[in-house]
Design a protein around this motif. Structure first.
Motif, PDB file in Angstrom:
ATOM      1  N   VAL A 115      10.431  -2.863  -4.575  1.00  0.00           N
ATOM      2  CA  VAL A 115      10.093  -3.345  -3.232  1.00  0.00           C
ATOM      3  C   VAL A 115      10.251  -2.160  -2.292  1.00  0.00           C
ATOM      4  O   VAL A 115      11.360  -1.770  -1.930  1.00  0.00           O
ATOM      5  N   ASP A 116       9.124  -1.580  -1.879  1.00  0.00           N
ATOM      6  CA  ASP A 116       9.162  -0.257  -1.264  1.00  0.00           C
ATOM      7  C   ASP A 116       7.815   0.027  -0.630  1.00  0.00           C
ATOM      8  O   ASP A 116       7.126  -0.892  -0.189  1.00  0.00           O
ATOM      9  N   GLY A 117       7.419   1.300  -0.641  1.00  0.00           N
ATOM     10  CA  GLY A 117       6.103   1.703  -0.186  1.00  0.00           C
ATOM     11  C   GLY A 117       5.115   1.690  -1.344  1.00  0.00           C
ATOM     12  O   GLY A 117       5.296   0.979  -2.330  1.00  0.00           O
ATOM     13  N   GLY A 118       4.078   2.494  -1.245  1.00  0.00           N
ATOM     14  CA  GLY A 118       3.056   2.509  -2.285  1.00  0.00           C
ATOM     15  C   GLY A 118       3.559   3.060  -3.604  1.00  0.00           C
ATOM     16  O   GLY A 118       4.348   4.001  -3.642  1.00  0.00           O
ATOM     17  N   PHE A 155       2.186  -6.402   0.847  1.00  0.00           N
ATOM     18  CA  PHE A 155       2.415  -7.259   1.992  1.00  0.00           C
ATOM     19  C   PHE A 155       2.213  -6.487   3.289  1.00  0.00           C
ATOM     20  O   PHE A 155       2.744  -6.865   4.334  1.00  0.00           O
ATOM     21  N   VAL A 156       1.439  -5.426   3.189  1.00  0.00           N
ATOM     22  CA  VAL A 156       1.038  -4.640   4.353  1.00  0.00           C
ATOM     23  C   VAL A 156      -0.471  -4.804   4.494  1.00  0.00           C
ATOM     24  O   VAL A 156      -1.233  -4.226   3.715  1.00  0.00           O
ATOM     25  N   PRO A 157      -0.944  -5.617   5.427  1.00  0.00           N
ATOM     26  CA  PRO A 157      -2.382  -5.873   5.553  1.00  0.00           C
ATOM     27  C   PRO A 157      -3.189  -4.597   5.694  1.00  0.00           C
ATOM     28  O   PRO A 157      -2.804  -3.661   6.401  1.00  0.00           O
ATOM     29  N   GLY A 158      -4.294  -4.567   4.980  1.00  0.00           N
ATOM     30  CA  GLY A 158      -5.182  -3.418   5.047  1.00  0.00           C
ATOM     31  C   GLY A 158      -4.895  -2.336   4.033  1.00  0.00           C
ATOM     32  O   GLY A 158      -5.658  -1.373   3.921  1.00  0.00           O
ATOM     33  N   PHE A 159      -3.805  -2.489   3.257  1.00  0.00           N
ATOM     34  CA  PHE A 159      -3.453  -1.482   2.265  1.00  0.00           C
ATOM     35  C   PHE A 159      -3.078  -2.155   0.950  1.00  0.00           C
ATOM     36  O   PHE A 159      -2.385  -3.176   0.929  1.00  0.00           O
ATOM     37  N   ALA A 160      -3.533  -1.572  -0.140  1.00  0.00           N
ATOM     38  CA  ALA A 160      -3.210  -2.079  -1.466  1.00  0.00           C
ATOM     39  C   ALA A 160      -1.812  -1.632  -1.879  1.00  0.00           C
ATOM     40  O   ALA A 160      -1.223  -0.727  -1.268  1.00  0.00           O
ATOM     41  N   TRP A 161      -1.279  -2.249  -2.919  1.00  0.00           N
ATOM     42  CA  TRP A 161       0.064  -1.914  -3.401  1.00  0.00           C
ATOM     43  C   TRP A 161       0.161  -0.468  -3.847  1.00  0.00           C
ATOM     44  O   TRP A 161       1.244   0.114  -3.846  1.00  0.00           O
ATOM     45  N   ASN A 162      -0.970   0.133  -4.216  1.00  0.00           N
ATOM     46  CA  ASN A 162      -0.974   1.510  -4.706  1.00  0.00           C
ATOM     47  C   ASN A 162      -1.585   2.464  -3.685  1.00  0.00           C
ATOM     48  O   ASN A 162      -2.267   3.422  -4.047  1.00  0.00           O
ATOM     49  N   LEU A 196       7.280  -2.007 -14.640  1.00  0.00           N
ATOM     50  CA  LEU A 196       7.380  -1.795 -13.193  1.00  0.00           C
ATOM     51  C   LEU A 196       6.384  -2.684 -12.456  1.00  0.00           C
ATOM     52  O   LEU A 196       5.240  -2.843 -12.889  1.00  0.00           O
ATOM     53  N   ILE A 197       6.816  -3.246 -11.337  1.00  0.00           N
ATOM     54  CA  ILE A 197       5.952  -4.047 -10.477  1.00  0.00           C
ATOM     55  C   ILE A 197       6.030  -3.463  -9.074  1.00  0.00           C
ATOM     56  O   ILE A 197       7.105  -3.393  -8.480  1.00  0.00           O
ATOM     57  N   GLY A 198       4.906  -3.000  -8.571  1.00  0.00           N
ATOM     58  CA  GLY A 198       4.879  -2.466  -7.220  1.00  0.00           C
ATOM     59  C   GLY A 198       4.769  -3.584  -6.197  1.00  0.00           C
ATOM     60  O   GLY A 198       3.829  -4.383  -6.244  1.00  0.00           O
ATOM     61  N   LYS A 250       4.612  -3.675  -2.295  1.00  0.00           N
ATOM     62  CA  LYS A 250       4.524  -2.818  -1.109  1.00  0.00           C
ATOM     63  C   LYS A 250       4.872  -3.616   0.152  1.00  0.00           C
ATOM     64  O   LYS A 250       4.170  -4.569   0.507  1.00  0.00           O
ATOM     65  N   VAL A 251       5.941  -3.192   0.831  1.00  0.00           N
ATOM     66  CA  VAL A 251       6.341  -3.805   2.096  1.00  0.00           C
ATOM     67  C   VAL A 251       6.476  -2.756   3.190  1.00  0.00           C
ATOM     68  O   VAL A 251       6.737  -3.099   4.341  1.00  0.00           O
ATOM     69  N   LEU A 252       6.315  -1.488   2.819  1.00  0.00           N
ATOM     70  CA  LEU A 252       6.425  -0.375   3.753  1.00  0.00           C
ATOM     71  C   LEU A 252       5.144   0.438   3.722  1.00  0.00           C
ATOM     72  O   LEU A 252       4.479   0.525   2.684  1.00  0.00           O
ATOM     73  N   HIS A 253       4.829   1.064   4.837  1.00  0.00           N
ATOM     74  CA  HIS A 253       3.719   2.003   4.871  1.00  0.00           C
ATOM     75  C   HIS A 253       4.155   3.182   5.717  1.00  0.00           C
ATOM     76  O   HIS A 253       4.564   3.010   6.867  1.00  0.00           O
TER      77      HIS A 253
END
Length: 480
Positions: free
Chosen positions: A169-172, A192-199, A233-235, A237-240
């Protein structure tokens, strides 16, 4: 069901690695982050009196002048946006509402870091199939941490994290990294950051990617190796760009821990190398932060009930939470979270093996620290350069933790950094080994007990303000 929704521009800052630029000296304790008084776009976290929400939630929120953005019925938490300044007071009078908290924001400068390995000669090719695990990993030469916590001995005993799911639970998370791609569950990874994929993320460092490599870089004859090299591993994304809001952190923890049959990631371990450390002496800040803490507590209690072990960085403030009693750390101090302080050697390149030495920047105090682990340091003085194997760097660089990054060129996808952000995934990796040793799904309390029993009791006997319940050891923990 989780829904996409906008995020505020200001947000909760990652407890990112306290990284050293090539000319930086040791860091002083960080100044208190500046908190905004109220969400800039009128965003609120609403807590119900019970861990449930009314069936007509959206209608009640609308009647109070807000728009429901997201609801977590199992937590009794809702996220609402409202342009009407009277919303907070009206919503607070609803019978089922316990509190309405502004989604307080914190902004910190993006951390500095050392140069990537792409600036040094590339690693020589090594023949696969050495005498033991990691013997065919070119960058293992620089990875002092796995051996320091006896991870290779745990691997040789048959424990590599196989079958255990670890949510970052982090950035990309750069899922195409050669050292990570075999272990990443791309289908379960989410943003969970709209407009950006987990990677996706910004720059070439990608904090979440560095963390992921510490947990589970594969034993594949390329680059380095993780503490649990066969874990999944499971990405998440909650940070950008190293920032993200409280409600995103709640959503990420909730998703990570929710079982797969109910649409979640089904993580056995949730790594939280992020957080907020702030002086809550101000009355209004303290009031809002107290309610936001409750919301995060509900998420971490939920995750614990689902069987997920939560590991978080203690923080890089260089302060004692026992002495600075108005300071608050989230999620380090949240319910059922194992908070980790950092250690690192001083002069590894010259033969120093003081791997359990407290890092110069680490947060400490019985009020926050549960365990300690290698996170690296950069306190070695001066600008002397050292040649170690095929890398020529400032000597203090080698005291840091080498792991995966996004990079910009093939083969240049690694660098050193230091922080409690690096210490937490060491513990997450060991937790994965413990869960495998226990045959699969192991209750978080049992995992935590094994980590504590396996840890080396350093500092004051028992629970210590620097080491918590001890300095982790992989082999002894799996033997528990």
């Amino acid at each position: 069901m989780l829904r996409s929704f906008p995020r505020p521009a200001l947000a909760l800052a990652v407890a990112a690695a306290a990284l050293a630029a090539c000319t930086d000296g040791p860091a002083a304790p960080a100044a208190a982050p500046a908190l905004s008084q109220g969400a800039p776009d009128g965003r609120f976290v609403v807590l119900a009196r019970a861990e449930s929400l009314p069936a007509d939630l959206a209608a009640q929120v609308a009647a109070a002048g807000g728009t429901l953005e997201q609801a977590f019925p199992e937590l009794g938490v809702a996220v609402v946006s409202a342009a009407d300044p009277a919303f907070r007071a009206r919503a607070g009078r609803l019978a089922w509402v316990e509190s309405v908290a502004a989604d307080l924001a914190v902004r910190q400068a993006e951390p500095a870091r050392v140069a990537a390995l792409e600036d040094a000669p590339q690693a020589p090719a090594l023949a696969a199939g050495g005498a033991g695990p990691a013997d065919d990993e070119p960058f293992y030469t620089f990875q002092w941490a796995p051996a320091a916590v006896q991870a290779p001995e745990a691997w040789e005993a048959g424990f590599t994290g196989r079958g255990v799911r670890v949510a970052i639970v982090d950035g990309g998370l750069y899922g195409d990294h050669v050292d990570l791609r075999a272990n990443v569950d791309r289908a379960a990874s989410r943003s969970f950051v709209p407009g950006f994929a987990w990677n996706q993320d910004v720059g070439t460092f990608w904090h979440g990617t560095h963390v992921a490599g510490i947990v589970a870089a594969a034993d594949n004859g390329v680059g380095g190796i993780g503490i649990a090299p066969e874990a999944t591993l499971i990405g998440v994304k909650v940070l950008h760009g190293n920032v993200g809001p409280f409600d995103g952190i709640i959503a990420g923890i909730y998703y990570a821990a929710t079982p797969r049959e109910r649409g979640g990631a089904g993580a056995d371990v949730v790594n939280l190398s992020l957080g907020l450390s702030v002086d809550a002496a101000d009355r209004q800040v303290r009031a809002d932060l107290r309610e936001l803490e409750k919301a995060v507590d509900r998420a971490t209690r939920y995750a614990h009930r689902q069987g997920a072990t939560l590991i978080a960085s203690a923080g890089n403030d260089g302060r004692s939470f026992d002495e600075h009693r108005t300071w608050v750390g989230v999620p380090a101090q949240s319910a059922h979270v194992v908070a980790v302080s950092a250690t690192g050697p001083l002069g590894w390149f010259r033969g120093a093996r003081d791997f359990a030495r407290p890092a110069s920047y680490t947060t400490f105090g019985k009020a926050v620290v549960d365990l300690s682990a290698p996170g690296g340091d950069y306190a070695y003085p001066g600008t002397e350069r050292c040649q170690v194997a095929f890398a020529n760097r400032l000597c203090r660089t080698f005291d840091m933790y080498l792991s995966t990054i996004r990079g910009s060129t093939p083969g240049g996808e690694y660098t050193w950094s230091a922080g409690t952000s690096m210490a937490a995934p060491v513990v997450s990796g060991i937790a994965a080994l413990v869960i495998q040793a226990g045959g699969g799904r192991v209750a978080p309390a049992q995992v935590e007990a094994a980590l504590r029993r396996g840890a080396e009791d350093l500092g004051k006997p028992g629970n210590d303000e620097v080491y918590g319940h001890g300095w982790v050891n992989a082999l002894r923990s799996v033997q528990q």
